[in-house]
Design a protein around this motif. Structure first.
Motif, PDB file in Angstrom:
ATOM      1  N   GLY A   1      70.198 -11.689 117.044  1.00 49.89           N
ATOM      2  CA  GLY A   1      69.598 -10.847 116.165  1.00 49.89           C
ATOM      3  C   GLY A   1      69.386 -11.603 114.809  1.00 49.89           C
ATOM      4  N   ALA A   2      68.829 -10.730 113.933  1.00 49.14           N
ATOM      5  CA  ALA A   2      68.506 -11.179 112.560  1.00 49.14           C
ATOM      6  C   ALA A   2      70.051 -11.474 111.633  1.00 49.14           C
ATOM      7  CB  ALA A   2      67.723 -10.150 111.854  1.00 49.14           C
ATOM      8  N   VAL A   3      69.715 -12.313 110.757  1.00 56.12           N
ATOM      9  CA  VAL A   3      70.751 -12.602 109.723  1.00 56.12           C
ATOM     10  C   VAL A   3      70.167 -12.613 108.330  1.00 56.12           C
ATOM     11  CG1 VAL A   3      72.565 -14.265 109.040  1.00 56.12           C
ATOM     12  CG2 VAL A   3      72.275 -13.922 111.439  1.00 56.12           C
ATOM     13  N   ARG A   4      70.479 -11.881 107.407  1.00 53.94           N
ATOM     14  CA  ARG A   4      69.799 -12.213 106.430  1.00 53.94           C
ATOM     15  C   ARG A   4      70.855 -12.466 105.337  1.00 53.94           C
ATOM     16  NH1 ARG A   4      68.731  -7.413 103.839  1.00 53.94           N
ATOM     17  NH2 ARG A   4      70.154  -6.094 105.469  1.00 53.94           N
ATOM     18  N   VAL A   5      70.440 -13.371 104.368  1.00 54.69           N
ATOM     19  CA  VAL A   5      71.098 -14.048 103.445  1.00 54.69           C
ATOM     20  C   VAL A   5      70.595 -13.672 102.060  1.00 54.69           C
ATOM     21  CG1 VAL A   5      72.410 -16.079 102.914  1.00 54.69           C
ATOM     22  CG2 VAL A   5      71.815 -15.784 105.172  1.00 54.69           C
TER      23      VAL A   5
ATOM     24  N   ARG B   1      77.455 -19.720 109.082  1.00 54.81           N
ATOM     25  CA  ARG B   1      78.261 -19.674 110.255  1.00 54.81           C
ATOM     26  C   ARG B   1      79.760 -19.094 110.066  1.00 54.81           C
ATOM     27  NH1 ARG B   1      76.791 -24.915 111.792  1.00 54.81           N
ATOM     28  NH2 ARG B   1      74.548 -24.432 112.700  1.00 54.81           N
ATOM     29  N   GLU B   2      80.293 -19.963 109.110  1.00 56.10           N
ATOM     30  CA  GLU B   2      81.651 -19.838 108.614  1.00 56.10           C
ATOM     31  C   GLU B   2      81.974 -18.383 108.375  1.00 56.10           C
ATOM     32  OE1 GLU B   2      83.668 -23.130 106.707  1.00 56.10           O
ATOM     33  OE2 GLU B   2      84.275 -21.639 105.428  1.00 56.10           O
ATOM     34  N   ALA B   3      81.095 -17.711 107.384  1.00 60.79           N
ATOM     35  CA  ALA B   3      81.309 -16.404 106.942  1.00 60.79           C
ATOM     36  C   ALA B   3      81.282 -15.471 107.986  1.00 60.79           C
ATOM     37  CB  ALA B   3      80.371 -16.236 105.633  1.00 60.79           C
ATOM     38  N   LEU B   4      80.328 -15.515 108.867  1.00 62.42           N
ATOM     39  CA  LEU B   4      79.991 -14.463 109.968  1.00 62.42           C
ATOM     40  C   LEU B   4      81.404 -14.485 110.924  1.00 62.42           C
ATOM     41  CD1 LEU B   4      76.196 -14.658 110.803  1.00 62.42           C
ATOM     42  CD2 LEU B   4      77.547 -12.916 109.803  1.00 62.42           C
TER      43      LEU B   4
ATOM     44  N   GLY C   1      73.346 -21.132 116.228  1.00 64.27           N
ATOM     45  CA  GLY C   1      74.031 -21.598 117.424  1.00 64.27           C
ATOM     46  C   GLY C   1      75.444 -20.837 117.571  1.00 64.27           C
ATOM     47  N   ILE C   2      75.374 -19.630 116.947  1.00 65.52           N
ATOM     48  CA  ILE C   2      76.639 -18.969 117.048  1.00 65.52           C
ATOM     49  C   ILE C   2      76.927 -18.128 118.532  1.00 65.52           C
ATOM     50  CG2 ILE C   2      77.879 -16.705 116.422  1.00 65.52           C
ATOM     51  CD1 ILE C   2      76.545 -17.259 113.498  1.00 65.52           C
ATOM     52  N   ILE C   3      77.777 -18.580 119.141  1.00 64.44           N
ATOM     53  CA  ILE C   3      78.197 -18.136 120.577  1.00 64.44           C
ATOM     54  C   ILE C   3      79.428 -17.088 120.534  1.00 64.44           C
ATOM     55  CG2 ILE C   3      78.519 -18.212 122.840  1.00 64.44           C
ATOM     56  CD1 ILE C   3      77.121 -20.852 122.722  1.00 64.44           C
ATOM     57  N   GLU C   4      79.007 -15.770 120.153  1.00 62.83           N
ATOM     58  CA  GLU C   4      80.312 -14.800 119.927  1.00 62.83           C
ATOM     59  C   GLU C   4      79.936 -13.327 120.246  1.00 62.83           C
ATOM     60  OE1 GLU C   4      83.626 -14.867 118.261  1.00 62.83           O
ATOM     61  OE2 GLU C   4      83.005 -12.668 119.056  1.00 62.83           O
ATOM     62  N   VAL C   5      80.906 -13.009 121.238  1.00 61.90           N
ATOM     63  CA  VAL C   5      80.626 -11.632 121.894  1.00 61.90           C
ATOM     64  C   VAL C   5      80.328 -10.703 120.948  1.00 61.90           C
ATOM     65  CG1 VAL C   5      81.244 -11.841 124.261  1.00 61.90           C
ATOM     66  CG2 VAL C   5      83.087 -11.243 122.423  1.00 61.90           C
ATOM     67  N   ARG C   6      81.080 -10.599 119.603  1.00 66.10           N
ATOM     68  CA  ARG C   6      81.020  -9.763 118.636  1.00 66.10           C
ATOM     69  C   ARG C   6      80.020  -9.647 117.872  1.00 66.10           C
ATOM     70  NH1 ARG C   6      85.703 -10.257 115.262  1.00 66.10           N
ATOM     71  NH2 ARG C   6      85.664 -12.335 116.310  1.00 66.10           N
ATOM     72  N   LEU C   7      78.991 -10.737 117.947  1.00 62.27           N
ATOM     73  CA  LEU C   7      77.854 -11.063 117.366  1.00 62.27           C
ATOM     74  C   LEU C   7      76.446 -11.344 118.119  1.00 62.27           C
ATOM     75  CD1 LEU C   7      79.140 -13.613 114.625  1.00 62.27           C
ATOM     76  CD2 LEU C   7      78.694 -11.324 114.250  1.00 62.27           C
TER      77      LEU C   7
END
Ligand SMILES: [Zn+2]
Ligand SMILES: [Zn+2]
Length: 167
Positions: free
Chosen positions: A40-44, A112-115, A31-37
Motif C-alpha cells: 500500500g501507499a507510504v506518504r512522506v 524503510r528503517e522508520a517503518l 522492498g519491505i517484506i513484513e506481515v505487519r506492513l
C-alpha cells in the motif's frame, strides 16, 4: 519509478535553505517484506534544512499496518505515523549520517528503517478486550464463560476447609 529520491544539487549550493516536500511511494517499491506492513501507499512529509556539510531531513512517514489483537487474535490495524529526523552528508563525518551520493538524497533507507522499527507491536483491539479464557479457550468477548467464577468458588471452598480444620 521511485519518488523518494530527490536531486538536491541546487539546494546544496545554498546552505541555510529550508524546503518542504510531500512525497509518496509504496511498501512494495521500498522492498519491505513484513506481515505487519501490507502492500500500500507510504506518504512522506519532510522538511530539508541545508547545512554547509549536509542536509537535515525531519518530518513524518505515514503508512497502514495490520496485526492481531494480542488478547483475542481478531484483526486490528489502520494508519500510523512515524516521526523521522536524519542527517545526510556527501562526506560522511557523523557516524549516524546517511550518505548523500552524487547529489541524490535517497530517503528510502530512512523510510524503510522508520517503518520497520516503529510498526505497532502487540496491539489490543480495544482497551477492554476480554480475550480468550485461559481455562476453556472461549472468546470472552463473544461468550462469557463461567471459569473465573468457578476458580473463585474453589478458593472459597479451600478457605472453608481451612476454617473447618482450625476449629
Ligand atoms: Zn481483542
Ligand atoms: Zn472459560
Amino acid at each position: 519509478m521511485n519518488s523518494l529520491i530527490l536531486n538536491v544539487a541546487e539546494l546544496l549550493r545554498k546552505p541555510g535553505t529550508e524546503r518542504a516536500f510531500q512525497l509518496e511511494s509504496t511498501i512494495e517499491a521500498l522492498g519491505i517484506i513484513e506481515v505487519r506492513l501490507p502492500p500500500g501507499a507510504v506518504r512522506v512529509n519532510v522538511r530539508l534544512d541545508v547545512l554547509s556539510d549536509g542536509v537535515v531531513v525531519a518530518g513524518t512517514v505515514h503508512a497502514i499496518w495490520k496485526g492481531e489483537c494480542r488478547r483475542c487474535l481478531s484483526p486490528v490495524g489502520g494508519p500510523f505515523e512515524v516521526p523521522v529526523q536524519e542527517i545526510y552528508q556527501s562526506k560522511v563525518t557523523n557516524p549516524d549520517a546517511f550518505p548523500l551520493e552524487r547529489d541524490q538524497l535517497d530517503l528510502r533507507p530512512m523510510v524503510r528503517e522508520a517503518l520497520l522499527l516503529d510498526t505497532p507491536v502487540a496491539p489490543i483491539c480495544r482497551e477492554d478486550c476480554a480475550g480468550f479464557c485461559p481455562v476453556c479457550g472461549a472468546d470472552r468477548n463473544l461468550t462469557p464463560c463461567t471459569c473465573v467464577a468457578e476458580v473463585r468458588d474453589e478458593r472459597w471452598s479451600a478457605l472453608d476447609t481451612l476454617r473447618d480444620e482450625s476449629r
